[in-house]
Design an enzyme around this catalytic site. Structure first.
Site, mmCIF file in Angstrom:
data_model
loop_
_atom_site.group_PDB
_atom_site.id
_atom_site.type_symbol
_atom_site.label_atom_id
_atom_site.label_comp_id
_atom_site.label_asym_id
_atom_site.label_seq_id
_atom_site.Cartn_x
_atom_site.Cartn_y
_atom_site.Cartn_z
ATOM 1 C CB VAL A 193 1.555 -3.695 1.542
ATOM 2 C CG1 VAL A 193 0.361 -3.463 2.524
ATOM 3 C CG2 VAL A 193 2.418 -2.814 0.962
ATOM 4 C CB CYS A 194 -1.114 -6.821 4.035
ATOM 5 S SG CYS A 194 -2.447 -7.484 4.869
ATOM 6 C CB THR A 195 -1.126 -11.793 3.476
ATOM 7 O OG1 THR A 195 -1.911 -10.955 2.594
ATOM 8 C CG2 THR A 195 -1.661 -11.754 5.045
ATOM 9 C CB THR A 238 2.833 -10.459 7.513
ATOM 10 O OG1 THR A 238 1.447 -10.348 6.492
ATOM 11 C CG2 THR A 238 2.535 -11.314 8.518
#
Length: 209
Positions: free
Chosen positions: A115-117, A135
């Site tokens: 998830v995300c970074t 990302t």
């Protein structure tokens, strides 16, 4: 449902992890039920563990402190590995213990997600090489420039590349997790899970920023 039938999910924690990055997937996967009419008599088909390097409380972004369920060393075998993001990924990308553990566990799990970074940690571990991934919108150029072997997707909120699923930032982890519910238990179960959470489903998989 027996313990052996449930999918064991490990969500990685570290200092300065983004709260919704891990709490969103945790919520989706723990409130899932196969039979909505028996919601309060049954358990989720996912057994979710919060995993950290140490057993002390983890300090999240914003100051929340969370006690992990298990440590890297003591974590049982996992079916699914979920790696959230947050400011802490910058530091943890240099943590050889954590990155090595992610690499090893990803190789043994049937599915890895970020998830995300959290994609930063997967990329550092070599897991994204030659794969499609995304990302947080603000980190897309960095991912593309730093790891040219990653096929970075700019237009999708959730990128499904077989046994690797990645999402855009923060709230996108909820959508990623609903996709995992759908993959393992079908559209009706995913739809009912979203309805219980009062979350829009189906959702538009194009980027909203």
């Amino acid at each position: 449902m027996s313990q052996t039938q449930r999918k064991r999910v490990g969500i990685v924690l570290f200092d300065d992890v983004e709260v919704l990055d891990f709490a969103g997937p945790y919520e989706v996967l723990t409130v899932t039920r196969l039979d909505e009419s028996k919601r309060w008599e049954t358990e989720s088909p996912f057994d979710v563990l919060l995993v950290a390097e140490h057993d002390r409380p983890v300090r999240c972004m914003g100051g929340m402190r969370v006690i992990p369920d298990t440590t890297l060393q003591n974590c049982p075998p996992l079916d699914l590995l979920v790696v959230p993001g947050g400011w802490g990924t910058r530091k943890e990308a240099g943590n050889k213990t954590l990155v090595g553990w992610i690499r090893e566990r990803s190789g043994n799990a049937e599915l890895t997600a970020s998830v995300c970074t959290g994609a930063r940690l997967l990329a550092t571990a070599g897991i994204l090489e030659g794969r499609r991934a995304t990302t947080h919108w603000n980190s897309l150029p960095w991912l593309e420039q730093t790891f040219p072997g990653v096929r970075v997707e700019h237009e999708l909120h959730v990128v499904d590349d077989g046994n690797l699923v990645t999402s855009a930032g923060i709230s996108a982890g909820i959508e990623l997790s609903l996709e995992l519910v759908k993959r393992y238990h079908g559209d009706d179960v995913a739809r009912n899970t979203a309805r219980f959470m009062e979350y829009r489903y189906p959702y538009d998989n194009t980027r909203r920023v």
